[in-house]
Scaffold this active site. Structure first.
Site, PDB file in Angstrom:
ATOM      1  N   ASN B  94       0.809  -1.217   0.000  1.00  0.00           N
ATOM      2  CA  ASN B  94       0.000   0.000   0.000  1.00  0.00           C
ATOM      3  C   ASN B  94       0.846   1.272   0.000  1.00  0.00           C
ATOM      4  O   ASN B  94       0.414   2.299  -0.516  1.00  0.00           O
ATOM      5  CB  ASN B  94      -0.919  -0.019   1.226  1.00  0.00           C
ATOM      6  N   SER B 146      -4.451   2.737  -8.680  1.00  0.00           N
ATOM      7  CA  SER B 146      -5.349   3.886  -8.586  1.00  0.00           C
ATOM      8  C   SER B 146      -6.167   3.923  -9.867  1.00  0.00           C
ATOM      9  O   SER B 146      -5.720   3.453 -10.920  1.00  0.00           O
ATOM     10  CB  SER B 146      -4.546   5.184  -8.456  1.00  0.00           C
ATOM     11  N   TYR B 159       2.262  10.354 -11.504  1.00  0.00           N
ATOM     12  CA  TYR B 159       1.583   9.444 -10.576  1.00  0.00           C
ATOM     13  C   TYR B 159       0.810   8.372 -11.339  1.00  0.00           C
ATOM     14  O   TYR B 159       0.879   7.180 -11.020  1.00  0.00           O
ATOM     15  CB  TYR B 159       0.641  10.250  -9.676  1.00  0.00           C
ATOM     16  N   ALA B 161       1.377   7.263 -14.255  1.00  0.00           N
ATOM     17  CA  ALA B 161       2.317   6.321 -14.895  1.00  0.00           C
ATOM     18  C   ALA B 161       2.769   5.257 -13.904  1.00  0.00           C
ATOM     19  O   ALA B 161       2.867   4.072 -14.239  1.00  0.00           O
ATOM     20  CB  ALA B 161       3.522   7.074 -15.445  1.00  0.00           C
ATOM     21  N   LYS B 163       1.100   4.209 -11.316  1.00  0.00           N
ATOM     22  CA  LYS B 163      -0.032   3.344 -10.974  1.00  0.00           C
ATOM     23  C   LYS B 163      -0.422   2.447 -12.149  1.00  0.00           C
ATOM     24  O   LYS B 163      -0.962   1.352 -11.965  1.00  0.00           O
ATOM     25  CB  LYS B 163      -1.211   4.186 -10.467  1.00  0.00           C
TER      26      LYS B 163
END
Lengths: 79, 205
Positions: B94, B146, B159, B161, B163
């Site tokens: 996580n 995400s 971000y 990319a 995820k």
């Protein structure tokens, strides 16, 4: 069983060979069925035998009987 | 919410458990009876919460402080779990970082750092945990992606990319590890009203 005998027994089991063939010439270059799958089986069996966990670069470099001894020794196994 | 103690006796590691989704997952796992190793970077930051959770849910919530981008520390953490309990049943990847910027404003140093945390460190943990799980012939790995990793978004190219990479690495790991009876899944949440999120976007009250 001595440390060397344990080390050899892993090779004997993974490669299905006689202990007498193990030596400096026993390497990925000279052994036909030493491929990436066998190498993973070898390092996994070695980890189980000596209760150690190799770093990724040591898994990659474990390409011969003699180099393997040096790698295993790094983890506190004394031959 | 009904509790079935579904995870009784399961050994779980949740990274980034100090807040937000990770904290909620760790607490829910504890509620379900799991032994939870809760990871955060800051030494001592989870001590009080872990003690409280352990008592409240009659299980063990054990703080495990390490930086997931430190490969040696990640390995030591996995080995500690193996040595203490002999197995790892669930890994929840996580921990992550997020940035918001338009394309011309991308800071490449931050971008590299984000790939290091969100992707490289995740792969290292998948590699380490799967080596334990493959011996026990079972396990579940859950990677936090995400919705922007699947759909893209204006102002979060970097971000999204990372995820997106999480989604593809999850699919490949799932295909490689199924032969060892290890499931690998990704979760792609949309907006969640966590503390971090509300620091950036003011939600209507």
């Amino acid at each position: 069983m001595s440390v060397s005998e344990k080390y050899n027994s892993v090779f004997v089991s993974v490669f299905n060979v006689e202990e007498s063939v193990l030596g400096n010439d026993f390497s990925a270059e000279n052994i036909d069925n030493w491929d990436s799958i066998t190498q993973l089986s070898l390092v996994t069996a070695m980890e189980d035998e000596f209760d150690i966990m190799f770093d990724p670069e040591d898994i990659l470099n474990f390409k011969s009987y003699s180099v393997g001894k040096t790698i295993v020794a790094k983890y506190g196994v004394n031959f | 919410m009904s509790v079935s103690r579904l995870l009784e006796g399961k050994i779980c590691l949740v990274t980034g458990a100090n807040r937000g989704i990770g904290n909620a997952i760790a607490e829910r796992y504890a509620e379900e009876g799991a032994v939870v190793f809760a990871n955060a970077r800051k030494e001592g930051s989870l001590d009080a919460w872990a003690k409280q959770c352990s008592e409240k849910y009659n299980t063990s919530v054990i703080p495990l402080y390490f930086d997931i981008t430190d490969a040696a520390a990640s390995k030591a953490a996995i080995l500690k779990i193996k040595s203490d309990f002999g197995s790892i049943d669930v890994l929840v990847n996580n921990a992550g970082m997020v940035t918001y910027e338009l394309l011309p404003m991308i800071d490449f140093e931050k971008l590299r750092a984000m790939f290091e945390v969100n992707v490289i460190a995740m792969i290292q943990l998948v590699q380490l945990a799967s080596r334990i799980m493959s011996r026990q012939k079972s396990g579940s790995i859950i990677n936090m992606s995400s919705i922007v990793g699947a759909q893209g978004v204006k102002g979060q190219l970097g971000y999204s990319a990372t995820k997106g990479a999480v989604i593809s690495l999850t699919k490949s790991a799932a295909k490689e590890l199924i032969e060892h009876n290890i499931r690998v899944n990704a979760i792609a949440p949309g907006m969640v009203g966590t503390d971090r999120f509300t620091q950036v976007i003011r939600l209507p009250t």
